[in-house]
Design a protein around this motif. Sequence first.
Motif, short mmCIF file in Angstrom:
data_model
loop_
_atom_site.label_atom_id
_atom_site.label_comp_id
_atom_site.label_asym_id
_atom_site.label_seq_id
_atom_site.Cartn_x
_atom_site.Cartn_y
_atom_site.Cartn_z
N VAL A 126 0.85 -1.20 0.00
CA VAL A 126 0.00 0.00 0.00
C VAL A 126 0.88 1.25 0.00
O VAL A 126 0.66 2.19 -0.77
N ALA A 127 1.92 1.22 0.86
CA ALA A 127 2.84 2.36 0.92
C ALA A 127 3.54 2.54 -0.43
O ALA A 127 3.71 3.66 -0.92
N LEU A 128 3.90 1.42 -1.05
CA LEU A 128 4.57 1.50 -2.35
C LEU A 128 3.65 2.09 -3.41
O LEU A 128 4.04 2.97 -4.18
N GLU A 129 2.41 1.63 -3.41
CA GLU A 129 1.43 2.15 -4.38
C GLU A 129 1.27 3.66 -4.24
O GLU A 129 1.25 4.39 -5.23
N ASP A 130 1.16 4.12 -2.99
CA ASP A 130 0.95 5.55 -2.76
C ASP A 130 2.18 6.37 -3.16
O ASP A 130 2.05 7.43 -3.77
N SER A 131 3.36 5.86 -2.82
CA SER A 131 4.58 6.58 -3.20
C SER A 131 4.74 6.65 -4.71
O SER A 131 5.04 7.69 -5.28
N MET A 132 4.50 5.51 -5.35
CA MET A 132 4.62 5.47 -6.81
C MET A 132 3.53 6.34 -7.44
O MET A 132 3.75 6.95 -8.49
N GLY A 133 2.38 6.38 -6.80
CA GLY A 133 1.27 7.21 -7.28
C GLY A 133 1.64 8.69 -7.29
O GLY A 133 1.23 9.44 -8.17
N LEU A 134 2.44 9.07 -6.30
CA LEU A 134 2.85 10.47 -6.20
C LEU A 134 3.70 10.90 -7.41
O LEU A 134 3.65 12.04 -7.84
N LEU A 135 4.45 9.94 -7.96
CA LEU A 135 5.28 10.24 -9.14
C LEU A 135 4.40 10.78 -10.27
O LEU A 135 4.74 11.74 -10.95
N GLU A 136 3.27 10.13 -10.44
CA GLU A 136 2.36 10.52 -11.50
C GLU A 136 1.73 11.89 -11.22
O GLU A 136 1.38 12.61 -12.14
N LYS A 137 1.60 12.21 -9.93
CA LYS A 137 0.97 13.50 -9.58
C LYS A 137 1.93 14.67 -9.75
O LYS A 137 1.50 15.79 -10.02
N VAL A 138 3.22 14.44 -9.60
CA VAL A 138 4.15 15.57 -9.70
C VAL A 138 4.69 15.79 -11.12
O VAL A 138 5.17 16.86 -11.46
N THR A 139 4.60 14.76 -11.95
CA THR A 139 5.13 14.90 -13.31
C THR A 139 4.22 15.85 -14.13
O THR A 139 3.04 15.97 -13.84
N THR A 140 4.82 16.54 -15.10
CA THR A 140 4.02 17.41 -15.96
C THR A 140 4.26 17.04 -17.42
O THR A 140 5.28 16.45 -17.75
N ASP A 141 3.34 17.42 -18.29
CA ASP A 141 3.46 17.08 -19.71
C ASP A 141 4.70 17.70 -20.35
O ASP A 141 5.35 17.10 -21.19
#
Length: 361
Positions: A126-141
Amino acid sequence: MNPFKFGTIVQGEFFTDRIEELEHVKQLLDSENHLVLISPRRFGKSSLIAKALQQTGRPSITIDFMKVLSTEDLAAQILNSIFRLYKMEKLKHLLTHFRIAPNISYNAMTESWDISFMPLMEKASVALEDSMGLLEKVTTDENRLIIVFDEFQEVNEISSSLAKQLRAIIQRQEGLNYVFMGSQESMMNEIFEKKRSPFYHFGQRMNLKKIPYADFLSYIVSRLPDMTPEEKQKIAEGILKFTNVHPYYSQQLAAATYNMIMYGQNKGDAVSRAIKQQVEEHDLDYERLWISFKRTDRKILTLLARKSNPLTDRSLPTSTAFSSIKRMVKQGYVIKTNTYELEDPFFGEWILQGRSDAPSY
Ligand SMILES: Nc1ncnc2c1ncn2[C@@H]1O[C@H](COP(=O)(O)OP(=O)(O)OP(=O)(O)O)[C@@H](O)[C@H]1O
Ligand SMILES: [Mg+2]
């Protein structure tokens, strides 16, 4: 200052050639694809990727899987890297969505954030999913984030289910490029070429070769101290002949030769003296290493040191020779290029000099 450098990532003037490889990596990073970069140890993977990252100018995080202790540690290391790249202000509200709250403290000494998770057992994913999920939130086009997983062959050592979890997360993500790097060729093969592996045929594969002979030769020649062009040519050829153009060992021997020329007492063949000195310096390590090998392995190593092909040598059954070579390739002592060769040419020289019980074969 010695103009040759080995042991660390090389950049700037210490980095030579790799023009095509660099182009290829950059093109890939420009697309939506992921890259799988494989080579024997110390061929220059990290240096190549560092240079490509620098040239793209895009944000990136690098995780060394050799230094990852567990799944929650991986989750924490990813968070730590994100915190180094982006401002706390930007991240604060994103963290409130985390299902398991990480421990965050400010380290005044290093002026950075320290993030960790308590041991989580089955909740680590769960912790891994959330951390990896954050990568997608901070990246920009405009400025897509690049994530480098170095020494990725370690993934199965960390946890048997980690590869599967990572794959499940990564395949759903968008706007990120992943680079998987690894050095133990056979283990990386298991991860990316085995049908049952979660990472089967995932990403574009690139096998990094040695640096072309002519480029490395002129690189060395251009850095040798004041001598006639013929002398420089001869020395550079001598170095590359001994190292068989291995990137790391060529730089190591070039550095030692340079020191011999500049500061050595005796005159005479600087390359030979540098080789002798390097071998003597590592005598104890090589002795220990040698003792750790089985007899068959020693025989194979001796044949390779003599530059003969163990698979056609009549004194060993081919199947025995083959399984020994395969094992030593996996361990990194032997590398497979066009032929099989010893990874460390100085070790080969040590064997030939007949220390220990080598010459009895
Ligand atoms: N392009 C290059 N030009 C000159 N020397 C190089 C180049 N690439 C690598 N080397 C030499 O090889 C050494 C190892 O490079 P690097 O650490 O990038 O390899 P690696 O494949 O990532 O190694 P490892 O398997 O240990 O992770 C460097 O310190 C340098 O001496
Ligand atoms: Mg590396």
